[in-house]
Design a protein around this motif. Structure first.
Motif, PDB file in Angstrom:
ATOM      1  N   LYS A 294       0.839  -1.204   0.000  1.00  0.00           N
ATOM      2  CA  LYS A 294       0.000   0.000   0.000  1.00  0.00           C
ATOM      3  C   LYS A 294       0.871   1.251   0.000  1.00  0.00           C
ATOM      4  O   LYS A 294       0.565   2.240  -0.685  1.00  0.00           O
ATOM      5  N   ALA A 295       1.947   1.226   0.767  1.00  0.00           N
ATOM      6  CA  ALA A 295       2.872   2.361   0.771  1.00  0.00           C
ATOM      7  C   ALA A 295       3.499   2.526  -0.608  1.00  0.00           C
ATOM      8  O   ALA A 295       3.673   3.661  -1.087  1.00  0.00           O
ATOM      9  N   LEU A 296       3.810   1.399  -1.254  1.00  0.00           N
ATOM     10  CA  LEU A 296       4.380   1.460  -2.601  1.00  0.00           C
ATOM     11  C   LEU A 296       3.387   2.074  -3.583  1.00  0.00           C
ATOM     12  O   LEU A 296       3.760   2.913  -4.423  1.00  0.00           O
ATOM     13  N   GLU A 297       2.123   1.687  -3.481  1.00  0.00           N
ATOM     14  CA  GLU A 297       1.101   2.249  -4.364  1.00  0.00           C
ATOM     15  C   GLU A 297       0.967   3.760  -4.160  1.00  0.00           C
ATOM     16  O   GLU A 297       0.752   4.505  -5.110  1.00  0.00           O
ATOM     17  N   TYR A 298       1.104   4.189  -2.908  1.00  0.00           N
ATOM     18  CA  TYR A 298       1.062   5.633  -2.630  1.00  0.00           C
ATOM     19  C   TYR A 298       2.233   6.342  -3.314  1.00  0.00           C
ATOM     20  O   TYR A 298       2.057   7.382  -3.961  1.00  0.00           O
ATOM     21  N   VAL A 299       3.428   5.786  -3.205  1.00  0.00           N
ATOM     22  CA  VAL A 299       4.609   6.405  -3.816  1.00  0.00           C
ATOM     23  C   VAL A 299       4.449   6.494  -5.332  1.00  0.00           C
ATOM     24  O   VAL A 299       4.880   7.470  -5.962  1.00  0.00           O
ATOM     25  N   LYS A 300       3.797   5.498  -5.926  1.00  0.00           N
ATOM     26  CA  LYS A 300       3.596   5.513  -7.382  1.00  0.00           C
ATOM     27  C   LYS A 300       2.728   6.680  -7.842  1.00  0.00           C
ATOM     28  O   LYS A 300       2.786   7.079  -9.013  1.00  0.00           O
ATOM     29  N   THR A 301       1.914   7.221  -6.947  1.00  0.00           N
ATOM     30  CA  THR A 301       1.049   8.352  -7.339  1.00  0.00           C
ATOM     31  C   THR A 301       1.809   9.670  -7.367  1.00  0.00           C
ATOM     32  O   THR A 301       1.293  10.673  -7.854  1.00  0.00           O
ATOM     33  N   LEU A 302       3.041   9.679  -6.881  1.00  0.00           N
ATOM     34  CA  LEU A 302       3.802  10.920  -6.747  1.00  0.00           C
ATOM     35  C   LEU A 302       4.638  11.174  -7.996  1.00  0.00           C
ATOM     36  O   LEU A 302       5.867  11.194  -7.970  1.00  0.00           O
ATOM     37  N   SER A 303       3.961  11.334  -9.108  1.00  0.00           N
ATOM     38  CA  SER A 303       4.645  11.595 -10.377  1.00  0.00           C
ATOM     39  C   SER A 303       4.373  13.028 -10.821  1.00  0.00           C
ATOM     40  O   SER A 303       3.402  13.654 -10.396  1.00  0.00           O
ATOM     41  N   VAL A 304       5.247  13.544 -11.668  1.00  0.00           N
ATOM     42  CA  VAL A 304       5.068  14.907 -12.164  1.00  0.00           C
ATOM     43  C   VAL A 304       4.021  14.916 -13.277  1.00  0.00           C
ATOM     44  O   VAL A 304       3.742  13.875 -13.889  1.00  0.00           O
ATOM     45  N   PRO A 305       3.417  16.073 -13.578  1.00  0.00           N
ATOM     46  CA  PRO A 305       2.424  16.160 -14.645  1.00  0.00           C
ATOM     47  C   PRO A 305       3.033  15.801 -16.005  1.00  0.00           C
ATOM     48  O   PRO A 305       4.257  15.897 -16.187  1.00  0.00           O
ATOM     49  N   PRO A 306       2.207  15.368 -16.966  1.00  0.00           N
ATOM     50  CA  PRO A 306       2.702  15.049 -18.311  1.00  0.00           C
ATOM     51  C   PRO A 306       3.526  16.204 -18.871  1.00  0.00           C
ATOM     52  O   PRO A 306       3.161  17.377 -18.723  1.00  0.00           O
ATOM     53  N   GLY A 307       4.644  15.839 -19.498  1.00  0.00           N
ATOM     54  CA  GLY A 307       5.498  16.847 -20.115  1.00  0.00           C
ATOM     55  C   GLY A 307       6.615  17.351 -19.221  1.00  0.00           C
ATOM     56  O   GLY A 307       7.535  18.022 -19.696  1.00  0.00           O
ATOM     57  N   GLN A 308       6.561  17.040 -17.918  1.00  0.00           N
ATOM     58  CA  GLN A 308       7.572  17.576 -16.997  1.00  0.00           C
ATOM     59  C   GLN A 308       8.607  16.536 -16.554  1.00  0.00           C
ATOM     60  O   GLN A 308       9.492  16.842 -15.755  1.00  0.00           O
ATOM     61  N   GLN A 309       8.510  15.319 -17.096  1.00  0.00           N
ATOM     62  CA  GLN A 309       9.429  14.256 -16.671  1.00  0.00           C
ATOM     63  C   GLN A 309      10.873  14.583 -17.049  1.00  0.00           C
ATOM     64  O   GLN A 309      11.798  14.294 -16.293  1.00  0.00           O
ATOM     65  N   THR A 310      11.081  15.184 -18.205  1.00  0.00           N
ATOM     66  CA  THR A 310      12.456  15.489 -18.620  1.00  0.00           C
ATOM     67  C   THR A 310      13.108  16.478 -17.663  1.00  0.00           C
ATOM     68  O   THR A 310      14.294  16.343 -17.334  1.00  0.00           O
ATOM     69  N   GLN A 311      12.351  17.487 -17.215  1.00  0.00           N
ATOM     70  CA  GLN A 311      12.909  18.452 -16.269  1.00  0.00           C
ATOM     71  C   GLN A 311      13.227  17.791 -14.930  1.00  0.00           C
ATOM     72  O   GLN A 311      14.253  18.087 -14.306  1.00  0.00           O
ATOM     73  N   LEU A 312      12.347  16.881 -14.500  1.00  0.00           N
ATOM     74  CA  LEU A 312      12.598  16.163 -13.251  1.00  0.00           C
ATOM     75  C   LEU A 312      13.881  15.350 -13.345  1.00  0.00           C
ATOM     76  O   LEU A 312      14.734  15.398 -12.441  1.00  0.00           O
ATOM     77  N   VAL A 313      14.026  14.613 -14.429  1.00  0.00           N
ATOM     78  CA  VAL A 313      15.196  13.746 -14.581  1.00  0.00           C
ATOM     79  C   VAL A 313      16.476  14.574 -14.625  1.00  0.00           C
ATOM     80  O   VAL A 313      17.504  14.192 -14.027  1.00  0.00           O
ATOM     81  N   MET A 314      16.455  15.689 -15.318  1.00  0.00           N
ATOM     82  CA  MET A 314      17.642  16.538 -15.376  1.00  0.00           C
ATOM     83  C   MET A 314      18.005  17.073 -13.996  1.00  0.00           C
ATOM     84  O   MET A 314      19.173  17.108 -13.606  1.00  0.00           O
TER      85      MET A 314
END
Length: 572
Positions: A294-314
Motif C-alpha cells: 500500500k505504501a508502494l502504491e502511494y509512492v507511485k502516485t507521486l509523479s510529475v504532470p505530463p510533459g515535466q518528466q524530462t525536467q525532473l530527470v535533469m
C-alpha cells in the motif's frame, strides 16, 4: 675503434642506461604486448565476422573454429611469468573471451541444427550468397534455377507446416524465424549487387528472385502463426531460448562467478527478504503499517504532470553529480558532466524499455500522446518521482555516463570484454553506497523508491535463472515482477521481453545485483586494509575498465595470477 663501437652505442635516459643495439633487436623481434594483442584479435575477429556473415554457413563455422584455436594456441606461447599484473589480467581476459566464443559457436551451431528441419532449403540460399561474397562469375541461368529451387523448397515445407506434419517447440520455431530473416537479408544484398550491373542476372534471375523473396515472407508469416504464436495478440508475446543448467554453468564460469544457479537464487531470496523488512519499516513511517505494498502504491502516485518528466530527470541527474562531488567520492571530469544530452523514448521502444536508458546520453521513458489512457497512467506510475530519483544517477554520474567516459580514455582495449557484472554492477553499486551513507535517501518515500529497484534486481536473478533452468515461463516471470516487486504489468512485460528477446546475454539481468555486491565487498576490503582512500579506489576501478570483478580484485589487491587461473572468490 672507440669504446662505444666495441660494446654497442648506449644512451642515458631518466638515469637508466639503455643499450641501443638491444633495443633494435627487440624492435626487430616485433614482440606484441597484451593490449596490442587484444586489439588485433578484436579487429581480426570483426573482419572475419563481417566477411563470413552468414551465421548458419559451415564455411563460417570452420573458419571461426580455426581462428579461435590458432589464437588460443598463440596466447599460451606467451611467457606469462614475465608479464606485468595489468598484462596478466589481459592474458586471462583474452583467454576467457576466446574460450567463451568457442563454446558459444558450438551452442549456436547446435541451435541452428535443431531448427534445420524447418529450413531444408537454407543450404541453397547459403551457397548462392557465398558465391556472391566470393564474386564468382555470374551464371544467370544457373542462379535463376537455384532461386526457383529455393522457392519450391519453401512452398513444400510451408505446405507441411500448414498440414500439421511438422511439429516443434515455440523456441525452435522462433529460432527458425531469426535464421530466415537473416537469410532474406543476404538474398536482398545479392539482388543489390547484381541488379542493373549484370544484364544476364536481370534477364534470368530477377523474376525468380522476386518469387523466392515473396515465398520467404509468406513462410515466415506461417511459422509465426502456426508454430510460434498461440494467442491473438501474438506480436507482443514473449519468446525466449532457455540455455539449461549446463549453459548457465558455462556462462557463470566465463563471468568468473564461482556459485551454482541454485546458490545464486538463494542469495537473491535472502536479499529480497532484507528489502521486505526495510520496506515495512518505511511503510510504517508513512502510516501504512506492515502493508508495504500500500505504501508502494502511494509512492507511485507521486509523479510529475505530463510533459515535466524530462525536467525532473535533469534535476535528479544534477543532484547525483553534486552529491559525489560534495563528498569527494569519485573524480568527475568537467567534460563528462558538461556534454551529455537527453532524449525521449518512443512508445514502441518503451515496450522493451519501460524506464530510463543511459550511457553516453539519457533516454527518458514517459507517456506519449498516442498511448491508450490506462497505459499512460501505468507509465506515469512506473516512472514516478521517487523511482526516478534512485535511477537518474545510475544512468549518468556516477553511473554509466562516467563509466563509459572513462572507459574510452583508459585501457580502452578492454571494451571487448564487456560484462554486465562490471557495467551494470558499477551503476547499481552506487545505490548501495548512497544507502549506506544514510544522507541521500532520507525520506521514507525515497527509501521505498530505491528499495523497489533493489527488490527488482533480486527478482531479476530469480526469474532469469529459473527461466533458463526451465522452471519458469515468461508469463510466470512477469507475474513474479508484479506480485513480488509491485511492477505495473505493462512495465513487467517490457522487462521480461527485453531480458529474453533482446540482445542480452543470459546472465545480463543477474549482473546488476551480483556485480554491485562484488564491487561493494571489494571496496570494503580495500578500505578495511587501508590500501586506498575511497575516491582513489573508485578512480582506479574506472580506469581499469570492464572485466569480471574477480579479476578487478586481483588487479587492485595485487593477487597472484596464473595462466590457468579459475574463479574462487566467494564474495557473499
Amino acid at each position: 675503434m672507440s669504446q662505444y663501437q666495441t660494446i654497442g652505442l648506449s644512451s642515458e635516459m631518466d638515469g637508466a642506461w639503455v643499450n641501443l643495439s638491444d633495443a633494435k633487436n627487440s624492435i626487430d623481434d616485433e614482440t606484441e604486448d597484451m593490449p596490442d594483442r587484444v586489439r588485433r584479435v578484436r579487429f581480426d575477429l570483426k573482419e572475419l565476422l563481417k566477411f563470413y556473415s552468414i551465421t548458419i554457413s559451415p564455411r563460417r563455422h570452420e573458419r571461426l573454429v580455426q581462428f579461435y584455436s590458432d589464437e588460443l594456441k598463440s596466447l599460451f606461447q606467451v611467457r606469462f611469468e614475465y608479464l606485468s599484473q595489468q598484462h596478466k589480467v589481459d592474458f586471462i581476459l583474452l583467454r576467457n573471451f576466446i574460450r567463451r566464443e568457442q563454446r558459444q559457436l558450438h551452442l549456436d551451431q547446435k541451435a541452428q541444427k535443431t531448427a534445420g528441419f524447418l529450413l531444408p532449403f537454407a543450404p541453397l540460399i547459403v551457397a548462392l550468397c557465398e558465391s556472391r561474397q566470393d564474386v564468382d562469375e555470374m551464371n544467370g541461368d544457373k542462379t535463376a534455377g537455384a532461386l526457383d529451387a529455393i522457392k519450391r523448397g519453401i512452398c513444400q515445407t510451408q505446405a507441411e507446416v500448414e498440414a500439421g506434419k511438422l511439429h516443434t517447440s515455440k523456441t525452435t520455431a522462433y529460432k527458425a524465424t531469426q535464421i530466415l530473416n537473416e537469410l532474406c537479408g543476404h538474398l536482398q544484398e545479392l539482388l543489390r549487387f547484381y541488379s542493373s550491373y549484370d544484364p544476364m542476372f536481370d534477364w534470368w534471375a530477377t523474376k525468380p528472385w522476386q518469387e523466392a523473396n515473396a515465398a520467404i515472407s509468406q513462410y515466415l508469416s506461417v511459422i509465426q502463426t502456426k508454430l510460434v504464436a498461440t494467442r491473438p495478440d501474438a506480436e507482443d508475446e514473449i519468446i525466449g531460448e532457455p540455455i539449461g543448467r549446463a549453459g548457465l554453468l558455462v556462462e557463470l564460469e566465463a563471468e568468473m562467478i564461482p556459485y551454482t544457479p541454485k546458490e545464486l537464487i538463494s542469495l537473491a531470496e535472502e536479499k529480497y527478504k532484507w528489502c521486505q523488512e526495510q520496506m515495512i519499516a518505511a511503510s510504517e513511517e508513512l502510516g501504512y503499517g506492515k502493508d508495504w505494498k500500500k505504501a508502494l502504491e502511494y509512492v507511485k502516485t507521486l509523479s510529475v504532470p505530463p510533459g515535466q518528466q524530462t525536467q525532473l530527470v535533469m534535476q535528479l541527474a544534477r543532484e547525483g553529480t553534486e552529491f559525489v562531488q560534495k563528498h569527494d567520492l569519485v573524480t568527475v571530469p568537467k567534460i563528462a558532466d558538461e556534454t551529455y544530452r537527453m532524449f525521449t523514448m518512443s512508445a514502441e521502444r518503451q515496450k522493451e524499455n519501460p524506464f530510463f536508458l543511459g550511457g553516453p546520453s539519457i533516454i527518458v521513458s514517459s507517456p506519449t500522446a498516442d498511448m491508450p489512457h490506462e497505459l499512460k497512467k501505468m507509465v506515469m506510475r512506473g516512472n514516478n518521482t521517487h523511482f526516478s530519483r534512485a535511477t537518474a544517477f545510475h544512468e549518468l554520474i556516477p553511473g554509466h555516463r562516467l563509466q563509459l567516459y572513462m572507459g574510452k580514455r583508459h585501457n580502452s582495449h578492454r571494451d571487448m570484454f564487456e560484462t554486465p557484472f562490471f557495467v551494470e554492477g558499477w551503476a547499481m553499486y552506487w545505490e548501495l553506497v548512497f544507502w549506506e551513507m544514510g544522507n541521500f535517501f532520507k525520506s521514507p518515500e525515497d527509501r521505498i523508491g530505491t528499495l523497489f529497484w533493489r527488490m527488482h534486481r533480486c527478482a531479476r536473478i530469480i526469474f532469469s535463472l529459473k527461466f533458463h533452468l526451465g522452471e519458469m515461463t515468461p508469463q510466470e516471470c512477469v507475474d513474479l515482477l508484479v506480485n513480488w516487486v509491485g511492477h505495473e504489468r505493462s512495465n513487467a512485460e517490457a522487462e521480461v521481453r527485453r531480458s529474453f528477446t533482446g540482445d542480452y546475454s543470459p546472465l545480463y539481468q543477474v549482473g546488476y545485483m551480483l556485480g554491485a555486491l562484488q564491487i561493494f565487498e571489494l571496496r570494503n576490503e580495500v578500505l578495511r586494509e587501508g590500501r586506498l582512500k575511497e575516491k582513489a579506489f573508485h578512480d582506479q576501478v574506472l580506469k581499469a575498465n570492464t572485466m569480471p570483478i574477480e579479476l578487478l580484485r586481483a588487479l587492485v589487491l595485487g593477487l597472484e595470477l596464473t595462466p590457468d587461473y579459475k574463479a574462487k572468490w566467494r564474495f557473499y
